[in-house]
Motif scaffolding. Structure first.
Motif, PDB file in Angstrom:
ATOM      1  N   VAL A   1       0.848  -1.195   0.000  1.00 37.99           N
ATOM      2  CA  VAL A   1       0.000   0.000   0.000  1.00 37.99           C
ATOM      3  C   VAL A   1       0.884   1.245   0.000  1.00 37.99           C
ATOM      4  N   GLY A   2       0.272   2.390  -0.282  1.00 38.10           N
ATOM      5  CA  GLY A   2       1.008   3.639  -0.311  1.00 38.10           C
ATOM      6  C   GLY A   2       1.167   4.244   1.068  1.00 38.10           C
ATOM      7  N   SER A   3       2.139   5.115   1.191  1.00 38.03           N
ATOM      8  CA  SER A   3       2.372   5.816   2.452  1.00 38.03           C
ATOM      9  C   SER A   3       1.301   6.878   2.648  1.00 38.03           C
ATOM     10  N   ILE A   4       0.825   6.996   3.869  1.00 40.56           N
ATOM     11  CA  ILE A   4      -0.231   7.968   4.171  1.00 40.56           C
ATOM     12  C   ILE A   4       0.347   9.371   4.329  1.00 40.56           C
ATOM     13  N   ASN A   5       1.494   9.468   4.999  1.00 43.26           N
ATOM     14  CA  ASN A   5       2.050  10.780   5.350  1.00 43.26           C
ATOM     15  C   ASN A   5       3.344  11.126   4.616  1.00 43.26           C
ATOM     16  N   ARG A   6       3.673  10.383   3.567  1.00 40.57           N
ATOM     17  CA  ARG A   6       4.868  10.711   2.776  1.00 40.57           C
ATOM     18  C   ARG A   6       4.470  10.813   1.303  1.00 40.57           C
ATOM     19  N   TYR A   7       4.707  11.966   0.736  1.00 41.48           N
ATOM     20  CA  TYR A   7       4.460  12.168  -0.689  1.00 41.48           C
ATOM     21  C   TYR A   7       5.121  13.468  -1.120  1.00 41.48           C
ATOM     22  N   PHE A   8       5.286  13.634  -2.412  1.00 39.41           N
ATOM     23  CA  PHE A   8       5.807  14.898  -2.934  1.00 39.41           C
ATOM     24  C   PHE A   8       5.363  15.052  -4.379  1.00 39.41           C
ATOM     25  N   GLY A   9       5.366  16.292  -4.827  1.00 37.00           N
ATOM     26  CA  GLY A   9       4.956  16.558  -6.202  1.00 37.00           C
ATOM     27  C   GLY A   9       5.330  17.960  -6.636  1.00 37.00           C
ATOM     28  N   VAL A  10       5.109  18.227  -7.911  1.00 35.29           N
ATOM     29  CA  VAL A  10       5.492  19.495  -8.519  1.00 35.29           C
ATOM     30  C   VAL A  10       4.272  20.099  -9.207  1.00 35.29           C
ATOM     31  N   SER A  11       4.107  21.414  -9.070  1.00 37.75           N
ATOM     32  CA  SER A  11       3.001  22.112  -9.714  1.00 37.75           C
ATOM     33  C   SER A  11       3.347  22.442 -11.161  1.00 37.75           C
ATOM     34  N   TYR A  12       2.395  22.984 -11.880  1.00 31.29           N
ATOM     35  CA  TYR A  12       2.616  23.324 -13.291  1.00 31.29           C
ATOM     36  C   TYR A  12       3.588  24.490 -13.453  1.00 31.29           C
ATOM     37  N   ASP A  13       3.760  25.285 -12.403  1.00 28.39           N
ATOM     38  CA  ASP A  13       4.757  26.367 -12.465  1.00 28.39           C
ATOM     39  C   ASP A  13       6.023  25.985 -11.683  1.00 28.39           C
ATOM     40  N   ASN A  14       6.230  24.656 -11.528  1.00 26.01           N
ATOM     41  CA  ASN A  14       7.444  24.082 -10.935  1.00 26.01           C
ATOM     42  C   ASN A  14       7.663  24.427  -9.461  1.00 26.01           C
ATOM     43  N   ARG A  15       6.595  24.658  -8.719  1.00 28.22           N
ATOM     44  CA  ARG A  15       6.708  24.756  -7.260  1.00 28.22           C
ATOM     45  C   ARG A  15       6.665  23.338  -6.686  1.00 28.22           C
ATOM     46  N   LEU A  16       7.385  23.150  -5.601  1.00 28.13           N
ATOM     47  CA  LEU A  16       7.510  21.818  -5.007  1.00 28.13           C
ATOM     48  C   LEU A  16       6.733  21.745  -3.701  1.00 28.13           C
ATOM     49  N   LYS A  17       6.049  20.624  -3.487  1.00 26.24           N
ATOM     50  CA  LYS A  17       5.405  20.373  -2.193  1.00 26.24           C
ATOM     51  C   LYS A  17       5.852  19.004  -1.706  1.00 26.24           C
ATOM     52  N   VAL A  18       6.353  18.964  -0.470  1.00 26.23           N
ATOM     53  CA  VAL A  18       6.946  17.746   0.079  1.00 26.23           C
ATOM     54  C   VAL A  18       6.331  17.454   1.441  1.00 26.23           C
ATOM     55  N   LYS A  19       6.067  16.190   1.689  1.00 25.66           N
ATOM     56  CA  LYS A  19       5.520  15.770   2.984  1.00 25.66           C
ATOM     57  C   LYS A  19       6.221  14.498   3.445  1.00 25.66           C
ATOM     58  N   GLY A  20       6.879  14.550   4.587  1.00 25.69           N
ATOM     59  CA  GLY A  20       7.333  13.349   5.279  1.00 25.69           C
ATOM     60  C   GLY A  20       8.633  12.710   4.848  1.00 25.69           C
ATOM     61  N   ILE A  21       9.184  13.044   3.683  1.00 21.07           N
ATOM     62  CA  ILE A  21      10.401  12.367   3.231  1.00 21.07           C
ATOM     63  C   ILE A  21      11.637  13.032   3.834  1.00 21.07           C
ATOM     64  N   GLU A  22      12.804  12.426   3.619  1.00 23.33           N
ATOM     65  CA  GLU A  22      14.038  12.887   4.246  1.00 23.33           C
ATOM     66  C   GLU A  22      14.374  14.341   3.927  1.00 23.33           C
ATOM     67  N   LEU A  23      13.963  14.808   2.776  1.00 20.72           N
ATOM     68  CA  LEU A  23      14.266  16.172   2.339  1.00 20.72           C
ATOM     69  C   LEU A  23      13.853  17.222   3.356  1.00 20.72           C
ATOM     70  N   ILE A  24      12.798  16.969   4.107  1.00 23.58           N
ATOM     71  CA  ILE A  24      12.310  17.958   5.078  1.00 23.58           C
ATOM     72  C   ILE A  24      12.401  17.459   6.518  1.00 23.58           C
ATOM     73  N   ARG A  25      13.019  16.300   6.704  1.00 21.06           N
ATOM     74  CA  ARG A  25      13.159  15.780   8.070  1.00 21.06           C
ATOM     75  C   ARG A  25      14.354  16.427   8.771  1.00 21.06           C
ATOM     76  N   LYS A  26      14.188  16.773  10.033  1.00 15.53           N
ATOM     77  CA  LYS A  26      15.251  17.437  10.783  1.00 15.53           C
ATOM     78  C   LYS A  26      16.401  16.503  11.113  1.00 15.53           C
ATOM     79  N   ASP A  27      16.124  15.195  11.148  1.00 18.12           N
ATOM     80  CA  ASP A  27      17.171  14.258  11.548  1.00 18.12           C
ATOM     81  C   ASP A  27      17.994  13.738  10.375  1.00 18.12           C
ATOM     82  N   ALA A  28      17.684  14.151   9.160  1.00 15.95           N
ATOM     83  CA  ALA A  28      18.453  13.702   7.989  1.00 15.95           C
ATOM     84  C   ALA A  28      19.624  14.654   7.744  1.00 15.95           C
TER      85      ALA A  28
END
Length: 623
Positions: free
Chosen positions: A461-488
Motif C-alpha cells: 500500500v502507499g504511504s499515508i504521510n509521505r508524498y511529494f509533487g510538482v506544480s505546473y509552475d514548478n513549485r515543489l510540495k513535500v511531505k514526510g520524506i528525508e528532504l524535510i526531516r530534521k534528523d536527515a
C-alpha cells in the motif's frame, strides 16, 4: 456564608471590597449559585488570600484562571498592543478589530555560532562568533561579531524592545554579561511560530489579553483556554481550576465504533498526473462552531432542542451556545478574513497573523479531548470526529459522482484527479463541495505530478504521510520524506533535492521515466563524493532530539562524549571509529563513507525508482 464572613472579618485589612453575586456553575452552566466576590487591596494580598481560603476544604475558589493581570485588563476593558487614552485609561480601538496598525517594535534575533552552526551548549563549548538579525519596522539587516563584548555594545546601541533566540541557552549565556530583565525575551524553541511570524504574537496577545513576554511562552492549549475563559467570563460562567466532568462509561464495542479519529484513505503507491489537493479550511474548528459542540452542550439531559451527531449518536444541545463554539466562531471567521486579505494584498504581516490563528485552531480539536482541558470533554471530541468523517465521505462521493478519481484522502483534505480536468474544473468541484457540505473547501495545491511512495511497513500500500509533487509552475510540495526531516543530514537532503529538481521538468510519463534513468547519474555522483571524502563535514551532521529518559546505542555514546548534563538535542558525525559529537569533531577525524552511503540508499525508498527498477539493480550500483 457564615464561615466566609468570619474569614473576611478576620482579614478585613487585606480586603478592599466584597459582595455577593450570581454566577453559573460547571459542568452544564444551567444552574446558577450565589458566590462571594472579593477584591484584595493589592497583588501580594491577592495571593495571601488565596492561600488562606485554600486551607478550608468546605470553600471552593473559582476564576483563578486566567491570571490576575488578565482579570485586571478585562475589568478596565484594556488589551495589549491597542491604542489607549492614557489619561482616562480607555481603549481607542477594539482589540478584536482586524484592521489595526502594526506597532513599531525593535527586535534582534541572536545566534551563537561555531563551524557546525548553532552552539547549543555554550558554557561547555563557547561560541566562536555571533550572528544578529536586527528588525526595525519593515527593515531588517544582519551583522556578525567575533566577541561577546562587540555583541553587548551593539545591543546597547540598538536598544531593542525584544531579544529573540532559537533556544534557552542563548539567554542563559547572555545573562552573564548583560541584564536581560529590561527586555522581552522570546525563545522560539518553546513556540510553534518562527521569527518571520512575529506579528502572530501580537495577534495572539490582543485576543488573549496576555502580554507579549508571556504569550510567547504559553502553550497553544493555554492560549486557547485563555480565549475561551474570556468568553466564559462574559457570560458569568465560573471557571474551574481543573476539569470537572467525568467521561461516561462505554463498552468495548461502542468505544471501537466511535473513538476512531479522522478519516484516512489508504492510497495506492505510484505516480499520478494532474492532481488537485483540495482542503477544507479549518474543518474541525468549523464543525465545533457550526454544531455548537462543547462540554456543556454534548449529552445534556435537560435539553429541549438538539441534534444527533452521525455515527457516535451523541446529542448536541442547541438551547444555548457553548463556550468552545463561541470561541471557535470568533477564531475561524477571523482567520478566514485574514487569510483572504493576506492573499489579496500579499502582506506578510497579515499572513503571519492568520498563521498564528491556524496553530490555535489546529490545536483546538485535540485539546477538546485533553484530560486536563477546562472546557474539554471526550464525548465532544468524539462528536467532532464523527462529523468530520461524515463530511469527508460526502466530499469523496461528490468528487466521484463528477467523474474524479480520489487518489488520497486525509482527515480534512482530498487528492483528486481526472485526465481531462483543468484548474477551473477543480475550482468548480471545490465550490460544489463547499455548497453541499456547508464547509469551505479550497485548492491547496495543483500538482502536475504527484508521487506516493510505498508504505515502509506494508509494502503493498502507499504511504499515508509521505508524498511529494510538482506544480505546473514548478513549485515543489513535500511531505514526510528525508528532504524535510530534521534528523536527515544535508548530504541526503541535497541528493533528494537534486533528483526531484531533475524530475520536475517531466511533462508526461515517458519523459518522467527517462529523467528517472538520467537521475541515476546523480546517485553515482553522490556515491563518488562520499567515497572520495569530498563532502564538507557540515553536510554530514545527523541531528537527534532527546525525548526519552532512556536511550541507547549511538545516542548514548554521543551524550557520553559531549560531557554535559541536561541534553535535549545531539548532533554527530559518524566516523570510522563511531559517532563523534560535532562539538568535538576536528580535521584529523575521518567520516565513515559506508554509513552515509547507507543513508543515501535508504532514502531511495522515498523516490520513484521502484516504478522502473528492481531493488537488485540498486544493490549492484552501490557495490
Amino acid at each position: 456564608p457564615y464561615l466566609i464572613k468570619r474569614i473576611i472579618y478576620r482579614n478585613k485589612e487585606y480586603i478592599d471590597d466584597f459582595y455577593r453575586d450570581t454566577w453559573y456553575i460547571p459542568p452544564w452552566y444551567r444552574v446558577h449559585r450565589d458566590i462571594w466576590v472579593l477584591t484584595p487591596v493589592d497583588l501580594e494580598t491577592y495571593y495571601k488570600m488565596i492561600k488562606i481560603f485554600s486551607g478550608y476544604h468546605s470553600i471552593r475558589l473559582w476564576n483563578l484562571f486566567p491570571s490576575i493581570k488578565i482579570h485586571l485588563l478585562l475589568d478596565y476593558n484594556l488589551s495589549p498592543f491597542t491604542l489607549v487614552d492614557i489619561n482616562n485609561l480607555e481603549m481607542l480601538e477594539d482589540p478584536l478589530s482586524i484592521y489595526y496598525e502594526y506597532p513599531s517594535i525593535r527586535r534582534i534575533y541572536i545566534q551563537l555560532l561555531d563551524w557546525y552552526g548553532d552552539v547549543y551548549y555554550p558554557f561547555k563549548y563557547p561560541p566562536k562568533s555571533f550572528k544578529v538579525k536586527f528588525y526595525k519596522g519593515p527593515e531588517n539587516f544582519i551583522e556578525y561579531y567575533n566577541s561577546l563584548g562587540e555583541l553587548i555594545e551593539s545591543i546597547n546601541n540598538f536598544r531593542p524592545h525584544v531579544i529573540e533566540a532559537g533556544y534557552t541557552e542563548v539567554f542563559k549565556y547572555l545573562s552573564k554579561s548583560i541584564d536581560l530583565r529590561n527586555y522581552i525575551k522570546i525563545d522560539y524553541s518553546r513556540s510553534v511560530l518562527k521569527p518571520s511570524e512575529f506579528p502572530g504574537f501580537i495577534e495572539l496577545s490582543r485576543l488573549s489579553r496576555v502580554g507579549l513576554d508571556e504569550v510567547s511562552r504559553y502553550s497553544i492549549g493555554k492560549i486557547l483556554t485563555t480565549i475561551e475563559s474570556i468568553e466564559a467570563l462574559k457570560l458569568k460562567y465560573l471557571i474551574p481550576d481543573v476539569r470537572v466532568d467525568i467521561e461516561n462509561f462505554k463498552d468495548v464495542d461502542r468505544l471501537t465504533k466511535i473513538d476512531r479519529g479522522g478519516y484516512v484513505y489508504t492510497p495506492s503507491p505510484g505516480l499520478y498526473w494532474n492532481v488537485a489537493q483540495c482542503d477544507f479550511t479549518s474543518l474541525y474548528p468549523s464543525i465545533i462552531a457550526r454544531y455548537n459542540i462543547g462540554n456543556e452542550s454534548v449529552n445534556y439531559i435537560g435539553c429541549k432542542r438538539y441534534i444527533i451527531a452521525p455515527e457516535s449518536g451523541h446529542r448536541i444541545c442547541l438551547d444555548r451556545r457553548s463556550i468552545v463554539s463561541r470561541a471557535m466562531e470568533l477564531l475561524v471567521n477571523r482567520r478566514i478574513l485574514l487569510k483572504d486579505l493576506s492573499r489579496d494584498r500579499g502582506d506578510p504581516i497579515l499572513d503571519a497573523r492568520q498563521r498564528a490563528l491556524k496553530w490555535i485552531l489546529v490545536a483546538s480539536f485535540g485539546y477538546l479531548g485533553y484530560r486536563n482541558a477546562r472546557f474539554g470533554k471526550i464525548e465532544a471530541y468524539e462528536a467532532v470526529t464523527s462529523y468530520a468523517r461524515d463530511i469527508l465521505l460526502k466530499a469523496i462521493n461528490i468528487a466521484e459522482a463528477r467523474g474524479f478519481r480520489v487518489v488520497h484522502a486525509l482527515v480534512d483534505s482530498i487528492f483528486v484527479t481526472r485526465e481531462d480536468a483543468s484548474l477551473s474544473d477543480y475550482l468548480l468541484l471545490c465550490k460544489e463541495i463547499s455548497e453541499k457540505t456547508g464547509f469551505r473547501m479550497e485548492i491547496d495545491f495543483h500538482y502536475k505530478w504527484l508521487y506516493i511512495p510505498v508504505n515502509r511497513s506494508l509494502k503493498y500500500v502507499g504511504s499515508i504521510n509521505r508524498y511529494f509533487g510538482v506544480s505546473y509552475d514548478n513549485r515543489l510540495k513535500v511531505k514526510g520524506i528525508e528532504l524535510i526531516r530534521k534528523d536527515a543530514p544535508d548530504i541526503v537532503k541535497d541528493f533528494q533535492m537534486e533528483v526531484i529538481d531533475k524530475l520536475a521538468d517531466a511533462k508526461d510519463y515517458s519523459e518522467f521515466k527517462f529523467l528517472t534513468g538520467e537521475s541515476i547519474k546523480i546517485l553515482d555522483k553522490y556515491k563518488s563524493l562520499i567515497r572520495n571524502f569530498r563532502v564538507d563535514p557540515t553536510k554530514l551532521i545527523v541531528t537527534k532530539s532527546i525525548r526519552k529518559i532512556r536511550y541507547g546505542g549511538v545516542i548514548s555514546k554521543v551524550i557520553k562524549a559531549l560531557g554535559t548534563s541536561k541534553v535535549n538535542l545531539v548532533r554527530y558525525i559518524m566516523s570510522v571509529y563511531g559517532p563523534i559529537p560535532v562539538e568535538r569533531w576536528s580535521e584529523r577525524n575521518v567520516y565513515d563513507p559506508e554509513y552515509y552511503i547507507k543513508l543515501i540508499y535508504a532514502s531511495l525508498e522515498s523516490l520513484p525508482y521502484s516504478l522502473f527498477y528492481k531493488t537488485s539493480d540498486f544493490i549492484k550500483i552501490f557495490r
